[in-house]
Design a protein around this motif. Sequence first.
Motif, PDB file in Angstrom:
ATOM      1  N   ASP A 295       0.769  -1.248   0.000  1.00  0.00           N
ATOM      2  CA  ASP A 295       0.000   0.000   0.000  1.00  0.00           C
ATOM      3  C   ASP A 295       0.803   1.302   0.000  1.00  0.00           C
ATOM      4  OD1 ASP A 295      -3.114  -0.890   0.574  1.00  0.00           O
ATOM      5  OD2 ASP A 295      -1.618  -2.286   1.314  1.00  0.00           O
ATOM      6  N   PRO A 296       1.936   1.427   0.705  1.00  0.00           N
ATOM      7  CA  PRO A 296       2.664   2.698   0.632  1.00  0.00           C
ATOM      8  C   PRO A 296       3.071   3.087  -0.786  1.00  0.00           C
ATOM      9  CG  PRO A 296       3.428   1.442   2.517  1.00  0.00           C
ATOM     10  CD  PRO A 296       2.514   0.536   1.743  1.00  0.00           C
ATOM     11  N   VAL A 297       3.483   2.120  -1.584  1.00  0.00           N
ATOM     12  CA  VAL A 297       3.851   2.401  -2.983  1.00  0.00           C
ATOM     13  C   VAL A 297       2.604   2.725  -3.795  1.00  0.00           C
ATOM     14  CG1 VAL A 297       4.919   1.456  -5.066  1.00  0.00           C
ATOM     15  CG2 VAL A 297       5.851   0.872  -2.819  1.00  0.00           C
ATOM     16  N   PHE A 298       1.580   1.919  -3.640  1.00  0.00           N
ATOM     17  CA  PHE A 298       0.313   2.097  -4.352  1.00  0.00           C
ATOM     18  C   PHE A 298      -0.296   3.463  -4.068  1.00  0.00           C
ATOM     19  CE2 PHE A 298      -4.397   1.035  -4.300  1.00  0.00           C
ATOM     20  CZ  PHE A 298      -4.539   0.942  -5.672  1.00  0.00           C
ATOM     21  N   ASN A 299      -0.343   3.832  -2.783  1.00  0.00           N
ATOM     22  CA  ASN A 299      -0.955   5.112  -2.400  1.00  0.00           C
ATOM     23  C   ASN A 299      -0.177   6.304  -2.940  1.00  0.00           C
ATOM     24  OD1 ASN A 299      -2.883   3.676  -0.995  1.00  0.00           O
ATOM     25  ND2 ASN A 299      -1.827   3.858   0.966  1.00  0.00           N
ATOM     26  N   LEU A 300       1.145   6.208  -2.947  1.00  0.00           N
ATOM     27  CA  LEU A 300       1.951   7.310  -3.472  1.00  0.00           C
ATOM     28  C   LEU A 300       1.659   7.535  -4.943  1.00  0.00           C
ATOM     29  CD1 LEU A 300       4.130   9.461  -3.112  1.00  0.00           C
ATOM     30  CD2 LEU A 300       5.847   7.697  -3.596  1.00  0.00           C
TER      31      LEU A 300
ATOM     32  N   VAL B 262     -13.001   4.041  12.599  1.00  0.00           N
ATOM     33  CA  VAL B 262     -12.259   3.823  13.842  1.00  0.00           C
ATOM     34  C   VAL B 262     -10.764   3.698  13.560  1.00  0.00           C
ATOM     35  CG1 VAL B 262     -11.928   2.261  15.799  1.00  0.00           C
ATOM     36  CG2 VAL B 262     -14.239   2.748  14.967  1.00  0.00           C
ATOM     37  N   VAL B 263     -10.428   2.970  12.494  1.00  0.00           N
ATOM     38  CA  VAL B 263      -9.019   2.785  12.118  1.00  0.00           C
ATOM     39  C   VAL B 263      -8.352   4.134  11.865  1.00  0.00           C
ATOM     40  CG1 VAL B 263      -7.478   1.953  10.289  1.00  0.00           C
ATOM     41  CG2 VAL B 263      -9.241   0.444  11.218  1.00  0.00           C
ATOM     42  N   ILE B 264      -9.027   4.990  11.105  1.00  0.00           N
ATOM     43  CA  ILE B 264      -8.450   6.306  10.782  1.00  0.00           C
ATOM     44  C   ILE B 264      -8.364   7.186  12.017  1.00  0.00           C
ATOM     45  CG2 ILE B 264      -8.803   8.435   9.475  1.00  0.00           C
ATOM     46  CD1 ILE B 264      -7.830   6.119   7.765  1.00  0.00           C
TER      47      ILE B 264
ATOM     48  N   THR C  52     -13.921  10.154  -0.294  1.00  0.00           N
ATOM     49  CA  THR C  52     -14.141   9.138  -1.334  1.00  0.00           C
ATOM     50  C   THR C  52     -13.551   7.798  -0.914  1.00  0.00           C
ATOM     51  OG1 THR C  52     -14.153  10.801  -3.100  1.00  0.00           O
ATOM     52  CG2 THR C  52     -13.681   8.520  -3.744  1.00  0.00           C
ATOM     53  N   VAL C  53     -12.311   7.839  -0.453  1.00  0.00           N
ATOM     54  CA  VAL C  53     -11.637   6.595  -0.031  1.00  0.00           C
ATOM     55  C   VAL C  53     -12.352   5.989   1.168  1.00  0.00           C
ATOM     56  CG1 VAL C  53      -9.510   5.621   0.900  1.00  0.00           C
ATOM     57  CG2 VAL C  53      -9.401   7.343  -0.904  1.00  0.00           C
ATOM     58  N   LEU C  54     -12.658   6.801   2.160  1.00  0.00           N
ATOM     59  CA  LEU C  54     -13.244   6.300   3.395  1.00  0.00           C
ATOM     60  C   LEU C  54     -14.621   5.686   3.151  1.00  0.00           C
ATOM     61  CD1 LEU C  54     -12.774   5.955   6.386  1.00  0.00           C
ATOM     62  CD2 LEU C  54     -13.742   8.234   6.764  1.00  0.00           C
ATOM     63  N   ILE C  55     -15.437   6.356   2.360  1.00  0.00           N
ATOM     64  CA  ILE C  55     -16.789   5.848   2.092  1.00  0.00           C
ATOM     65  C   ILE C  55     -16.742   4.620   1.189  1.00  0.00           C
ATOM     66  CG2 ILE C  55     -18.991   6.401   0.970  1.00  0.00           C
ATOM     67  CD1 ILE C  55     -18.571   9.302   1.998  1.00  0.00           C
ATOM     68  N   LEU C  56     -15.877   4.659   0.171  1.00  0.00           N
ATOM     69  CA  LEU C  56     -15.776   3.522  -0.746  1.00  0.00           C
ATOM     70  C   LEU C  56     -15.416   2.247   0.005  1.00  0.00           C
ATOM     71  CD1 LEU C  56     -15.697   2.342  -3.644  1.00  0.00           C
ATOM     72  CD2 LEU C  56     -13.271   2.970  -3.705  1.00  0.00           C
ATOM     73  N   PHE C  57     -14.410   2.316   0.881  1.00  0.00           N
ATOM     74  CA  PHE C  57     -13.966   1.109   1.562  1.00  0.00           C
ATOM     75  C   PHE C  57     -14.814   0.782   2.788  1.00  0.00           C
ATOM     76  CE2 PHE C  57     -10.223   2.111  -1.001  1.00  0.00           C
ATOM     77  CZ  PHE C  57     -10.090   0.886  -1.631  1.00  0.00           C
ATOM     78  N   THR C  58     -15.714   1.693   3.144  1.00  0.00           N
ATOM     79  CA  THR C  58     -16.758   1.351   4.111  1.00  0.00           C
ATOM     80  C   THR C  58     -17.823   0.507   3.435  1.00  0.00           C
ATOM     81  OG1 THR C  58     -16.385   3.328   5.457  1.00  0.00           O
ATOM     82  CG2 THR C  58     -18.556   2.316   5.597  1.00  0.00           C
ATOM     83  N   ILE C  59     -18.092   0.810   2.169  1.00  0.00           N
ATOM     84  CA  ILE C  59     -19.076   0.045   1.394  1.00  0.00           C
ATOM     85  C   ILE C  59     -18.541  -1.332   1.029  1.00  0.00           C
ATOM     86  CG2 ILE C  59     -20.339  -0.022  -0.808  1.00  0.00           C
ATOM     87  CD1 ILE C  59     -20.361   3.063  -0.701  1.00  0.00           C
ATOM     88  N   VAL C  60     -17.245  -1.403   0.698  1.00  0.00           N
ATOM     89  CA  VAL C  60     -16.632  -2.677   0.305  1.00  0.00           C
ATOM     90  C   VAL C  60     -16.792  -3.696   1.430  1.00  0.00           C
ATOM     91  CG1 VAL C  60     -14.436  -3.813  -0.210  1.00  0.00           C
ATOM     92  CG2 VAL C  60     -14.992  -1.630  -1.276  1.00  0.00           C
TER      93      VAL C  60
ATOM     94  N   SER D   4      -7.962   1.444   3.829  1.00  0.00           N
ATOM     95  CA  SER D   4      -8.261   2.880   3.910  1.00  0.00           C
ATOM     96  C   SER D   4      -7.002   3.726   4.034  1.00  0.00           C
ATOM     97  CB  SER D   4      -9.174   3.152   5.114  1.00  0.00           C
ATOM     98  OG  SER D   4      -8.590   2.676   6.314  1.00  0.00           O
ATOM     99  N   SER D   5      -5.834   3.137   3.772  1.00  0.00           N
ATOM    100  CA  SER D   5      -4.576   3.866   3.978  1.00  0.00           C
ATOM    101  C   SER D   5      -4.374   5.008   2.978  1.00  0.00           C
ATOM    102  CB  SER D   5      -3.382   2.907   3.934  1.00  0.00           C
ATOM    103  OG  SER D   5      -3.311   2.237   2.691  1.00  0.00           O
ATOM    104  N   MET D   6      -5.122   5.002   1.872  1.00  0.00           N
ATOM    105  CA  MET D   6      -5.044   6.131   0.937  1.00  0.00           C
ATOM    106  C   MET D   6      -5.570   7.413   1.576  1.00  0.00           C
ATOM    107  SD  MET D   6      -4.053   7.099  -2.036  1.00  0.00           S
ATOM    108  CE  MET D   6      -3.914   8.851  -1.827  1.00  0.00           C
TER     109      MET D   6
END
Length: 579
Positions: free
Chosen positions: A138-143, A266-268, A304-312, A320-322
């Motif tokens: 994820d660190p590489v992907f998010n960057l 909670v994670v964030i 966008t990231v937070l809601i999308l991965f809440t739905i997933v 949610s690291s993005m």
Amino acid sequence: MIIEFFKNKYHLLIILLGIIFFLPFLGGIHLFDWDEINFAESSREMLLTGDYFKVQINFEPFQEKPPFFFWLQALSMSIFGVNEFAARFPNAIIGIITLLLIFRIGTRLKNENFGIIWALIYIASLLPHLYYKSGIIDPVFNLFIFLGIVFLIKTHNCNINKLRTKSIILSGVFIGLAIITKGPVGLLLLLLTFLIYWISIKFKKIISIKEIILFGITAFLITVLWFGYELTQNGPWFIIEFIEYQLELFSQPVAGHKQPIYYHFVVILLGCFPMSIIAIPRLFRSNKSDSIDFEKWMRILFWTVLILFTIVSTKIVHYSSMCYLPLSFLASLELYERREQILNKSLINNLVLSFGILFSFILTLLPIIAFNKETLLLPYIKNQASILALKTEVIWHGTEFLIGVFFAFCVVLLYYHLKQNRIIKALISIVIGTGITLQLYSVFVVPKIEQYSQGAAIEFYESVANKDKYICTLGFKSYAQYFYGKTKILDSSSALFKEKHRILETMNARSYNDLNRKEKNNFDSFVVNFLAKGEIDKTAYFVSKINKDNYLKNKEQIKFLYTKGGFTFYKRESKQKKQ
């Protein structure tokens, strides 16, 4: 240009911080199941096979991830050897690069003061800091996603055609790299962020059709470097399997990763302390003045990231690291405006103190409980495997709790300086606190906890690593037996190689690639059954959890070795060896 780069004192400071906090002790802890070991094993197998375009696990196709991150790990392993340090080294370097980039972006948006605030709050926050000491993708992907969006924003706000073209091409390049790092969700996040921003400005023109086409072509050319090669070499099976897996992640919990709907919130909130608390006012407030709307883009990206991965349906902590990068920008903006003017932020300051003391309490309590596990923990646990795992002999000195006390002291300093609006001093306090705390924990606490969770199994895998053997797990999923057991490519004359081909024939498949997910699970069961009862030509080792080893107990020719740490270990020798 390079000389000028190193003349900047902040560049040198950021590089030094990264070296001090990200690089030491990377190899001091075993890789963790699943993701760290999974990815490291794929990279190890790339080196063994010499095939850098095929992602494999146990030398069978692994359709869940593209190869870019594994290329980085394989390169690192070719330099440092196949070990934990090499598996985590790429992310440590990515961490330093990320800090430098956000400093430079922040400097261009406002000034060097803002850039350094952004870099410091990012390295001071718990999960963002910790991820650059890990071996996950994820660190590489998010960057790459972040840079793709940054250059899209730059395209939107530039009036010079030549620079717009350069920016949109770079946006396409980074999104293309994101796709071959982890998959099409990299493009999805950019498109959703773009769409929501476009709606928010009432469909005013952002980029031209020509620029959209140029972006698409660039991203396609990057991705085709691998997808195209895979398609021509092995047909469409991988792409089909990969897409099916991505859809499965969205539609249902995969591999038991089911969590409540509020999980990522909670994670964030907890994991990104202190920037998550500091950024709270910015998450809900419209920006007052921002000439290039960067704050608005970052707020949209975060939600966008937070809601999308809440739905997933599948929920894993790093999904949610993005959120970390846009969240850190919003926190930095809040701190920067505090520095520029006296603002009453007593509520946020008190929340920072409260959450910081809570974390300090957890960091302090954990070693105390482990040190006194016989009275504080074991009487309240009913699961036999967990009890045996916790009875693993681990030496605690009784002073490890002081790490949490040190973190509490740094939190109090953070709170004190925030009250006085001394932002840089506040950030230095928590950077030192987070950096030293995580370093000390990685040396004195985490290795001991790891002994309870997986230490016995890894110790066994390492003990048989150099033997000519077969090895498998029963009743639980793991990748550790491959990496730490140093599994090798099956020789075409081996009994297991022949049996695998026989199983495929009975399943009317020409290769493992032809099997769907359910069929692959059945295939794996047939393989285990063969190792337990078939005509094997080398010793087979079996590892199971203590409460899941009934399949092995009554099997003839299978010898019980020992129980340790909640695991049971068995072996079955071949008739050839007995003779």
